[in-house]
Enzyme design. Structure first.
Site, PDB file in Angstrom:
ATOM      1  N   ALA A 231       1.801  -1.270   0.860  1.00  0.00           N
ATOM      2  CA  ALA A 231       0.486  -1.850   1.109  1.00  0.00           C
ATOM      3  C   ALA A 231       0.585  -2.704   2.365  1.00  0.00           C
ATOM      4  O   ALA A 231       1.677  -3.090   2.774  1.00  0.00           O
ATOM      5  CB  ALA A 231       0.077  -2.717  -0.074  1.00  0.00           C
TER       6      ALA A 231
ATOM      7  N   GLY B 126       3.710   0.638  -2.167  1.00  0.00           N
ATOM      8  CA  GLY B 126       2.518   1.487  -2.276  1.00  0.00           C
ATOM      9  C   GLY B 126       2.739   2.849  -1.652  1.00  0.00           C
ATOM     10  O   GLY B 126       2.071   3.823  -2.022  1.00  0.00           O
TER      11      GLY B 126
ATOM     12  N   GLU C 206       4.321   4.760  -4.353  1.00  0.00           N
ATOM     13  CA  GLU C 206       3.280   5.005  -5.369  1.00  0.00           C
ATOM     14  C   GLU C 206       2.357   6.137  -4.912  1.00  0.00           C
ATOM     15  O   GLU C 206       1.900   6.932  -5.730  1.00  0.00           O
ATOM     16  CB  GLU C 206       2.511   3.708  -5.632  1.00  0.00           C
ATOM     17  CG  GLU C 206       3.349   2.672  -6.371  1.00  0.00           C
ATOM     18  CD  GLU C 206       2.661   1.329  -6.464  1.00  0.00           C
ATOM     19  OE1 GLU C 206       2.436   0.871  -7.607  1.00  0.00           O
ATOM     20  OE2 GLU C 206       2.315   0.757  -5.409  1.00  0.00           O
TER      21      GLU C 206
ATOM     22  N   GLU D 215       8.612  -4.486  -4.147  1.00  0.00           N
ATOM     23  CA  GLU D 215       7.598  -5.515  -4.384  1.00  0.00           C
ATOM     24  C   GLU D 215       8.186  -6.788  -5.006  1.00  0.00           C
ATOM     25  O   GLU D 215       7.739  -7.894  -4.709  1.00  0.00           O
ATOM     26  CB  GLU D 215       6.501  -4.972  -5.316  1.00  0.00           C
ATOM     27  CG  GLU D 215       5.501  -4.040  -4.651  1.00  0.00           C
ATOM     28  CD  GLU D 215       5.943  -2.593  -4.649  1.00  0.00           C
ATOM     29  OE1 GLU D 215       5.083  -1.711  -4.468  1.00  0.00           O
ATOM     30  OE2 GLU D 215       7.158  -2.326  -4.808  1.00  0.00           O
TER      31      GLU D 215
HETATM   32  N1  T1G Z   1       2.538  -4.664   5.688  1.00  0.00           N
HETATM   33  C1  T1G Z   1       2.232  -5.222   6.876  1.00  0.00           C
HETATM   34  N2  T1G Z   1       3.102  -5.333   7.930  1.00  0.00           N
HETATM   35  C2  T1G Z   1       4.313  -4.811   7.753  1.00  0.00           C
HETATM   36  C3  T1G Z   1       4.713  -4.204   6.529  1.00  0.00           C
HETATM   37  C4  T1G Z   1       3.754  -4.129   5.468  1.00  0.00           C
HETATM   38  N3  T1G Z   1       4.028  -3.564   4.293  1.00  0.00           N
HETATM   39  N4  T1G Z   1       5.993  -3.799   6.669  1.00  0.00           N
HETATM   40  C5  T1G Z   1       6.371  -4.136   7.917  1.00  0.00           C
HETATM   41  N5  T1G Z   1       5.383  -4.744   8.570  1.00  0.00           N
HETATM   42  C6  T1G Z   1       5.400  -5.224   9.964  1.00  0.00           C
HETATM   43  C7  T1G Z   1       6.395  -6.360  10.175  1.00  0.00           C
HETATM   44  O1  T1G Z   1       5.824  -7.599   9.902  1.00  0.00           O
HETATM   45  C8  T1G Z   1       6.737  -6.205  11.651  1.00  0.00           C
HETATM   46  O2  T1G Z   1       5.691  -6.781  12.397  1.00  0.00           O
HETATM   47  C9  T1G Z   1       6.676  -4.693  11.851  1.00  0.00           C
HETATM   48  O3  T1G Z   1       5.885  -4.180  10.774  1.00  0.00           O
HETATM   49  C10 T1G Z   1       8.019  -4.042  11.797  1.00  0.00           C
HETATM   50  O4  T1G Z   1       8.665  -4.438  10.610  1.00  0.00           O
HETATM   51  C11 T1G Z   1       0.356  -2.030  -4.112  1.00  0.00           C
HETATM   52  C12 T1G Z   1       1.670  -4.451  -3.562  1.00  0.00           C
HETATM   53  C13 T1G Z   1       9.597  -0.854   6.431  1.00  0.00           C
HETATM   54  C14 T1G Z   1      11.974  -1.337   6.058  1.00  0.00           C
HETATM   55  O5  T1G Z   1       7.843  -4.579   0.893  1.00  0.00           O
HETATM   56  O6  T1G Z   1      10.781  -3.671   4.315  1.00  0.00           O
HETATM   57  O7  T1G Z   1       3.131  -2.031  -1.507  1.00  0.00           O
HETATM   58  O8  T1G Z   1       6.961  -8.608  13.450  1.00  0.00           O
HETATM   59  O9  T1G Z   1      10.559  -5.713  11.686  1.00  0.00           O
HETATM   60  O10 T1G Z   1      13.301  -3.696  10.434  1.00  0.00           O
HETATM   61  O11 T1G Z   1       2.368  -1.802  -5.082  1.00  0.00           O
HETATM   62  O12 T1G Z   1       9.403  -3.602   7.458  1.00  0.00           O
HETATM   63  O13 T1G Z   1       6.589  -6.493  14.692  1.00  0.00           O
HETATM   64  O14 T1G Z   1       4.663  -8.028  14.201  1.00  0.00           O
HETATM   65  O15 T1G Z   1      10.569  -5.204   9.222  1.00  0.00           O
HETATM   66  O16 T1G Z   1      12.315  -1.418  11.004  1.00  0.00           O
HETATM   67  C15 T1G Z   1       5.844  -3.168  -0.275  1.00  0.00           C
HETATM   68  C16 T1G Z   1       8.100  -4.101   3.730  1.00  0.00           C
HETATM   69  C17 T1G Z   1       4.600  -3.873   0.112  1.00  0.00           C
HETATM   70  C18 T1G Z   1       8.197  -3.064   2.683  1.00  0.00           C
HETATM   71  C19 T1G Z   1      10.974  -1.516   8.373  1.00  0.00           C
HETATM   72  N6  T1G Z   1       6.566  -2.782   0.915  1.00  0.00           N
HETATM   73  N7  T1G Z   1       8.628  -3.672   5.013  1.00  0.00           N
HETATM   74  O17 T1G Z   1      11.937  -2.439   8.768  1.00  0.00           O
HETATM   75  O18 T1G Z   1      10.852  -3.358  10.902  1.00  0.00           O
HETATM   76  S1  T1G Z   1       3.745  -4.472  -1.322  1.00  0.00           S
HETATM   77  C20 T1G Z   1       7.522  -3.542   1.420  1.00  0.00           C
HETATM   78  C21 T1G Z   1       9.967  -3.517   5.195  1.00  0.00           C
HETATM   79  C22 T1G Z   1       3.066  -3.073  -2.024  1.00  0.00           C
HETATM   80  C23 T1G Z   1       1.803  -2.010  -3.875  1.00  0.00           C
HETATM   81  C24 T1G Z   1       2.422  -3.258  -3.367  1.00  0.00           C
HETATM   82  C25 T1G Z   1      10.410  -3.202   6.587  1.00  0.00           C
HETATM   83  C26 T1G Z   1      10.720  -1.705   6.824  1.00  0.00           C
HETATM   84  P1  T1G Z   1       5.996  -7.514  13.763  1.00  0.00           P
HETATM   85  P2  T1G Z   1      10.230  -4.774  10.581  1.00  0.00           P
HETATM   86  P3  T1G Z   1      12.196  -2.706  10.351  1.00  0.00           P
END
Ligand code: T1G
Length: 677
Positions: A67, A106, A109, A129
């Site tokens: 998400a 997500g 999912e 999450e």
């Molecule tokens: N939402 C918004 N921005 C995100 C994002 C996300 N999910 N993931 C990364 N970014 C932005 C981050 O802030 C950065 O921005 C840029 O992308 C690059 O990220 C309903 C509730 C995918 C492994 O927890 O683990 O889904 O600093 O530096 O090292 O059930 O990002 O460049 O401006 O980390 O290559 C669940 C979170 C969400 C994964 C890539 N998903 N992301 O790593 O790049 S909750 C996560 C990561 C959800 C549902 C629920 C990592 C990555 P900027 P980065 P990276």
């Protein structure tokens, strides 16, 4: 589609197979316009009689990474995510997810409502999450047990670690592995082959596996999950899947998700998600500043810090030269590194040949001249300004032009050290935390004359060796230790006034810290910074040191320690504190836990405000990153400055005044506005 909706999802056709393509850089997060695009394009594909099967894939470096976290807490836009997912799941044509990079949260999912999943071997699949204080709130806790079973679902959701595609295939989460360079074609072929089989709605698949794993996970992770809400909520949802019909399970998941989403723990952990990424950015410097080349690293000092620092670079395949004064000290240092690697290899972290290879990258020397060909030299000798200036003066004549000269000092003045060279622009602080090969935090100290590319290179290398790098300005103790000082000072005063070491420490461990001020002092060594004169007793600490109570290493400090290093309150320490109280003419009184919080944690926030005012930290969230990654501040409290917003800056300022502290102007300003940092 209203005019301002970004086009982040498109549709292509390959004969009778439709391909829905998501393109929302950088990580294809499920922003509102992506959810809108999924809805619109799946509806189009389903309505097209020429389409017999559908593939969902993503452009860019990864499948959907979850998400859009930046949308949380904002007014909802676009279609409800669960409704979009249910529509895909109910598709009358087989839907195949084509996964590369990461399918997370997500994103997974979404893949789970697709009827089949094809992935490249390098892909990673997971539901992280819980690391955001949340749970997979779009059916993940109900669909995973139907695809991978209760054991794997409970483990994946409560720990949050992603699985490599091969493992996911073993678990049945992935139906087929595709070629690394032929994912789209392989997925289309797979989809075409599934036309005959038709759809396979995940919600209709039975939950399988043994729910006993849930209690086992709780028992095995009790210490790690102390204070956290999310791991238990994840397990409660998976448990619900074993006994409730799908839609009731989904409703239970929704309820648990909203509780976490509205709670302070997830807000804190989401804050840290962005704070960690923000910390890497250096204000005022272009993102693409040219970094200095670092092919070879030099380390001065083979003690605990020098050895640990070097291990980080060896693990990245960087050849290192390490210099010591004496042969035995050099041998001892190399011996410790070898022992540490062997211990890690025994735990399966490295193969024995990898250990040999890393040890093979080391050039030991007793001569500073050996550092002449190094691009980055990190000095890690004991904390004495005279010694450091002498070393940097010599380095100035030895090091090649453009070499970065870094000091691992934890509080000394980097500008003064830099002034002992003719190239202060090449001097920077790189303050590692012990054990340096384990602790994630790196304070990169920017001197007055530190060149921008030197700062940027040090920060970038911090990230490369797996550290969370934070820029700190030159001041006593930089960010972390500077904020630690008022806490330790107040903790000592509280002892004199009536508190006990165990009472103060319990307040901190109940708060979520791994240990309190006195346990920490005993671990680090009560004698650190002691004047070594056993006859000069001006503080409780002097009294302890004069009796040899130097901490865990002496099995006696503020606590007594058994052979397993378990602490017990000490009657002798009680006596020493009593003697001191009498000598100082202080009347013992009842100290409440709240007073301990107000006098040990609030002054840290106050000091943090001063650090921000003085520009010794770029932003408040950097201070949070320092304390979470360097000092064990509980992630579910977001760090001292984030916590101050939850606790109430007005409440903090008022209490500090009550206890006679000078409130920092920035804190007073925030308090007046009842605002956080
Ligand atoms: N939402 C918004 N921005 C995100 C994002 C996300 N999910 N993931 C990364 N970014 C932005 C981050 O802030 C950065 O921005 C840029 O992308 C690059 O990220 C309903 C509730 C995918 C492994 O927890 O683990 O889904 O600093 O530096 O090292 O059930 O990002 O460049 O401006 O980390 O290559 C669940 C979170 C969400 C994964 C890539 N998903 N992301 O790593 O790049 S909750 C996560 C990561 C959800 C549902 C629920 C990592 C990555 P900027 P980065 P990276």
């Amino acid at each position: 589609m209203s005019e301002e909706t970004p086009v982040s999802v498109t549709l292509q056709k390959d004969g009778d197979v439709a391909v829905v393509i998501v393109n929302n850089p950088p990580v294809n997060a499920l922003s509102w316009h992506v959810r809108q695009g999924l809805k619109d394009n799946f509806e189009a594909a389903l309505a097209d009689d020429g389409v017999k099967a559908i593939v969902l894939r993503c452009d860019g470096g990864t499948f959907i990474a979850g998400a859009d976290i930046s949308e949380f807490g904002k007014p909802p836009r676009g279609p409800d995510f669960n409704a979009v997912l249910n529509m895909i799941e109910a598709a009358t044509k087989p839907v195949v997810a084509a996964i590369h990079g990461t399918a997370l949260g997500g994103g997974l999912e979404t893949a789970l409502v697709c009827h089949y999943r094809v992935a490249v071997p390098s892909a990673k699949l997971g539901v992280p999450e819980v690391k955001l204080g949340l749970l997979p709130g779009a059916g993940g806790t109900q669909r995973l047990p139907r695809v991978v079973g209760v054991e794997a679902a409970a483990t994946m959701t409560s720990l949050g670690d992603p699985l490599p595609a091969a493992k996911a295939k073993d678990l049945g989460l992935v139906d087929a592995l595709a070629g690394e360079d032929s994912l789209a074609a392989d997925a289309i072929a797979f989809a075409r082959a599934k036309i005959a089989d038709g759809p396979r709605p995940t919600r209709e698949r039975p939950v399988f596996g043994d729910a006993a794993v849930i209690e086992q996970l709780k028992a095995a992770n009790a210490k790690r999950w102390r204070g956290f809400e999310a791991p238990y909520a994840n397990l409660a949802c998976v448990e619900a899947a074993t006994r409730l019909p799908f839609d009731e399970g989904l409703a239970f998941e929704r309820q648990e998700f909203m509780k976490l989403m509205m709670g302070s723990q997830s807000a804190a952990q989401r804050h840290l998600f962005f704070a960690e990424r923000q910390a890497a950015k250096i204000d005022g410097l272009p993102k693409d500043i040219r970094l200095r080349d670092v092919k070879k690293v030099g380390i001065i000092g083979a003690g605990t810090m020098g050895g640990g620092i070097m291990m980080n670079f060896l693990q990245k395949g960087v050849p290192c030269t390490i210099v010591e004064m004496q042969q035995d000290a050099l041998d001892r240092g190399l011996g410790v590194i070898r022992k540490n690697y062997d211990a890690s290899a025994a735990k399966g972290r490295f193969k024995p040949e990898q250990v040999d290879q890393m040890m093979g990258l080391i050039t030991p020397s007793l001569d500073l001249e050996a550092l002449a060909d190094c691009d980055l030299i990190i000095e890690a000798v004991y904390e004495d300004m005279g010694v450091k200036k002498e070393i940097f003066g010599k380095l100035d004549k030895i090091a090649k032009p453009g070499a970065i000269l870094a000091s691992n000092t934890s509080y000394l003045n980097i500008d003064e050290i830099a002034a002992s060279t003719s190239r202060p622009g090449d001097v920077v602080g790189m303050h590692f935390f012990s054990p340096a090969n384990v602790m994630k935090l790196l304070e990169v100290v920017r001197g007055e004359k530190t060149a921008d590319d030197v700062l940027a290179t040090a920060m970038a290398w911090g990230k490369k060796i797996g550290k969370v790098s934070v820029v700190a300005g030159v001041c006593h103790g930089f960010i972390g230790n500077r904020m630690l000082a008022p806490r330790q000072i107040e903790a000592q005063k509280l002892l004199l006034e009536g508190a006990t070491p165990q009472q103060v420490d319990k307040v901190h461990t109940d708060f979520g810290m791994p240990m309190g001020p006195f346990q920490m002092s005993d671990l680090a060594g009560v004698d650190i910074g002691w004047h070594r004169d056993p006859n000069r007793i001006e503080s409780i600490r002097d009294a302890l040191c004069s009796e040899g109570r130097w901490g865990q290493k002496k099995q006696a400090g503020f606590y007594d320690y058994d052979e397993k290093r378990a602490p017990t309150p000490s009657a002798r320490v009680e006596e020493i504190i009593d003697e001191f109280r009498k000598k100082a003419g202080i009347e013992k009184r009842e100290i409440t836990d709240q007073e301990i919080i107000e006098r040990t944690l609030y002054p840290m926030v106050n000091e943090g405000a001063l650090i921000l005012e003085e520009g010794k930290a770029q932003r408040a969230s950097d201070i949070d990153v320092v304390w979470v990654f360097g000092y064990g501040w509980p992630v579910y409290r977001g760090g001292p400055m984030f916590w101050a917003g939850i606790e109430g800056t007005d409440k903090i300022a008022a209490a500090l005044e009550k206890h006679g502290f000078t409130v920092a102007p920035l804190l007073a300003e925030k308090a007046a506005a009842k605002a956080g940092f």
